[in-house]
Enzyme design. Structure first.
Site, PDB file in Angstrom:
ATOM      1  N   ASP A 129       0.846  -1.198   0.000  1.00 53.85           N
ATOM      2  CA  ASP A 129       0.000   0.000   0.000  1.00 53.85           C
ATOM      3  C   ASP A 129       0.880   1.247   0.000  1.00 53.85           C
ATOM      4  O   ASP A 129       1.887   1.319   0.725  1.00 53.85           O
ATOM      5  CB  ASP A 129      -0.924  -0.006   1.225  1.00 53.85           C
ATOM      6  CG  ASP A 129      -2.081   0.959   1.076  1.00 53.85           C
ATOM      7  OD1 ASP A 129      -3.225   0.501   0.908  1.00 53.85           O
ATOM      8  OD2 ASP A 129      -1.832   2.194   1.115  1.00 53.85           O
ATOM      9  N   ILE A 130       0.485   2.231  -0.789  1.00 49.39           N
ATOM     10  CA  ILE A 130       1.280   3.461  -0.930  1.00 49.39           C
ATOM     11  C   ILE A 130       1.232   4.315   0.341  1.00 49.39           C
ATOM     12  O   ILE A 130       2.107   5.146   0.570  1.00 49.39           O
ATOM     13  CB  ILE A 130       0.775   4.266  -2.167  1.00 49.39           C
ATOM     14  CG1 ILE A 130       1.848   5.187  -2.706  1.00 49.39           C
ATOM     15  CG2 ILE A 130      -0.519   5.011  -1.862  1.00 49.39           C
ATOM     16  CD1 ILE A 130       1.539   5.754  -4.073  1.00 49.39           C
ATOM     17  N   ASN A 134     -12.811  -3.475   2.265  1.00 50.88           N
ATOM     18  CA  ASN A 134     -13.846  -2.445   2.325  1.00 50.88           C
ATOM     19  C   ASN A 134     -14.722  -2.556   1.094  1.00 50.88           C
ATOM     20  O   ASN A 134     -14.225  -2.689  -0.024  1.00 50.88           O
ATOM     21  CB  ASN A 134     -13.200  -1.055   2.374  1.00 50.88           C
ATOM     22  CG  ASN A 134     -12.448  -0.824   3.667  1.00 50.88           C
ATOM     23  OD1 ASN A 134     -12.939  -1.158   4.737  1.00 50.88           O
ATOM     24  ND2 ASN A 134     -11.248  -0.269   3.567  1.00 50.88           N
ATOM     25  N   VAL A 147     -10.958   2.795  -3.634  1.00 50.23           N
ATOM     26  CA  VAL A 147     -10.598   2.367  -4.990  1.00 50.23           C
ATOM     27  C   VAL A 147     -11.613   1.310  -5.450  1.00 50.23           C
ATOM     28  O   VAL A 147     -11.759   0.260  -4.815  1.00 50.23           O
ATOM     29  CB  VAL A 147      -9.166   1.785  -5.030  1.00 50.23           C
ATOM     30  CG1 VAL A 147      -8.820   1.330  -6.441  1.00 50.23           C
ATOM     31  CG2 VAL A 147      -8.158   2.819  -4.543  1.00 50.23           C
ATOM     32  N   HIS A 158     -10.355  -5.499  -3.517  1.00 49.80           N
ATOM     33  CA  HIS A 158      -9.023  -5.762  -2.962  1.00 49.80           C
ATOM     34  C   HIS A 158      -9.138  -6.210  -1.520  1.00 49.80           C
ATOM     35  O   HIS A 158     -10.080  -5.855  -0.816  1.00 49.80           O
ATOM     36  CB  HIS A 158      -8.115  -4.535  -3.060  1.00 49.80           C
ATOM     37  CG  HIS A 158      -8.706  -3.265  -2.546  1.00 49.80           C
ATOM     38  ND1 HIS A 158      -9.614  -2.509  -3.273  1.00 49.80           N
ATOM     39  CD2 HIS A 158      -8.542  -2.596  -1.377  1.00 49.80           C
ATOM     40  CE1 HIS A 158      -9.963  -1.447  -2.578  1.00 49.80           C
ATOM     41  NE2 HIS A 158      -9.336  -1.476  -1.412  1.00 49.80           N
ATOM     42  N   HIS A 216      -6.934  -6.020   1.982  1.00 52.83           N
ATOM     43  CA  HIS A 216      -5.779  -5.473   2.698  1.00 52.83           C
ATOM     44  C   HIS A 216      -5.204  -6.579   3.582  1.00 52.83           C
ATOM     45  O   HIS A 216      -5.957  -7.339   4.202  1.00 52.83           O
ATOM     46  CB  HIS A 216      -6.201  -4.328   3.624  1.00 52.83           C
ATOM     47  CG  HIS A 216      -6.775  -3.126   2.942  1.00 52.83           C
ATOM     48  ND1 HIS A 216      -6.049  -1.972   2.737  1.00 52.83           N
ATOM     49  CD2 HIS A 216      -8.011  -2.881   2.441  1.00 52.83           C
ATOM     50  CE1 HIS A 216      -6.816  -1.070   2.141  1.00 52.83           C
ATOM     51  NE2 HIS A 216      -8.019  -1.590   1.955  1.00 52.83           N
TER      52      HIS A 216
HETATM   53  P1  AMP Z   1      -9.861   1.174   0.239  1.00 49.14           P
HETATM   54  O1  AMP Z   1     -10.269   2.342   1.104  1.00 49.14           O
HETATM   55  O2  AMP Z   1     -10.158  -0.145   0.895  1.00 49.14           O
HETATM   56  O3  AMP Z   1     -10.451   1.291  -1.152  1.00 49.14           O
HETATM   57  O4  AMP Z   1      -8.287   1.227   0.135  1.00 49.14           O
HETATM   58  C1  AMP Z   1      -7.589   1.662  -0.988  1.00 49.14           C
HETATM   59  C2  AMP Z   1      -6.126   1.613  -0.630  1.00 49.14           C
HETATM   60  O5  AMP Z   1      -5.385   1.780  -1.810  1.00 49.14           O
HETATM   61  C3  AMP Z   1      -5.670   2.683   0.362  1.00 49.14           C
HETATM   62  O6  AMP Z   1      -5.100   2.067   1.504  1.00 49.14           O
HETATM   63  C4  AMP Z   1      -4.618   3.487  -0.440  1.00 49.14           C
HETATM   64  O7  AMP Z   1      -3.530   3.927   0.343  1.00 49.14           O
HETATM   65  C5  AMP Z   1      -4.195   2.466  -1.493  1.00 49.14           C
HETATM   66  N1  AMP Z   1      -3.648   3.020  -2.724  1.00 49.14           N
HETATM   67  C6  AMP Z   1      -4.166   4.010  -3.473  1.00 49.14           C
HETATM   68  N2  AMP Z   1      -3.406   4.234  -4.548  1.00 49.14           N
HETATM   69  C7  AMP Z   1      -2.377   3.361  -4.475  1.00 49.14           C
HETATM   70  C8  AMP Z   1      -1.239   3.101  -5.300  1.00 49.14           C
HETATM   71  N3  AMP Z   1      -1.000   3.793  -6.424  1.00 49.14           N
HETATM   72  N4  AMP Z   1      -0.374   2.127  -4.914  1.00 49.14           N
HETATM   73  C9  AMP Z   1      -0.591   1.432  -3.777  1.00 49.14           C
HETATM   74  N5  AMP Z   1      -1.656   1.628  -2.974  1.00 49.14           N
HETATM   75  C10 AMP Z   1      -2.529   2.583  -3.314  1.00 49.14           C
END
Ligand code: AMP
Length: 123
Positions: A33-34, A92, A101, A105, A107
């Site tokens: 995760d970024i 989520n 996103v 996915h 986590h």
């Molecule tokens: P969610 O709220 O479950 O949709 O989590 C989306 C996750 O994606 C968050 O923890 C962000 O930090 C992560 N994220 C967003 N863009 C990127 C990226 N380019 N590379 C890695 N993680 C990302």
């Protein structure tokens, strides 16, 4: 909700933006995760175009479903999380869960004590 082929994880899958890759096979891609929320914070996404957990479980084939969960397990193992102090999986889905996103996915959090399950509680 229809799948947005330009979401950030779709772009990662297409190689249009980089990621810190952990694992990849036919069914899943895992990367860090970024914006990590724990000492270890990884994401595992299916390679197919599914918006959410609901969408994935309703529309993916048996092969994709099994492939995804096998890959998830492989990632957990390759990160050294098995059999020690444990870890947390989280997915989520939708507005109430603050899904950011719109590509399904999971986590993976680990390498530290992770505290209570939720920051809100009805108790
Ligand atoms: P969610 O709220 O479950 O949709 O989590 C989306 C996750 O994606 C968050 O923890 C962000 O930090 C992560 N994220 C967003 N863009 C990127 C990226 N380019 N590379 C890695 N993680 C990302």
């Amino acid at each position: 909700m229809s799948y947005d082929p330009n979401n950030i994880f779709a772009k990662i899958l297409k190689g249009e933006i980089p990621c810190q890759k952990i694992y990849q096979d036919e069914f899943a891609l895992a990367f860090y995760d970024i914006n990590p929320q724990a000492a270890l914070h990884a994401l595992v996404i299916p390679t197919g175009p599914y918006v959410s957990s609901d969408d994935f479980h309703e529309k993916a084939s048996e092969t994709e479903l099994v492939g995804y969960y096998r890959a998830l397990n492989n990632v957990i193992e390759s990160l050294g999380l098995k059999g020690n102090d444990g870890y947390r999986l989280l997915s989520n889905s939708g507005k109430n869960a603050h899904q950011e996103v719109p590509h399904f996915h999971t986590h993976i959090f680990g390498n530290q004590a992770l505290g209570p399950m939720l920051s809100v509680s009805n108790k």
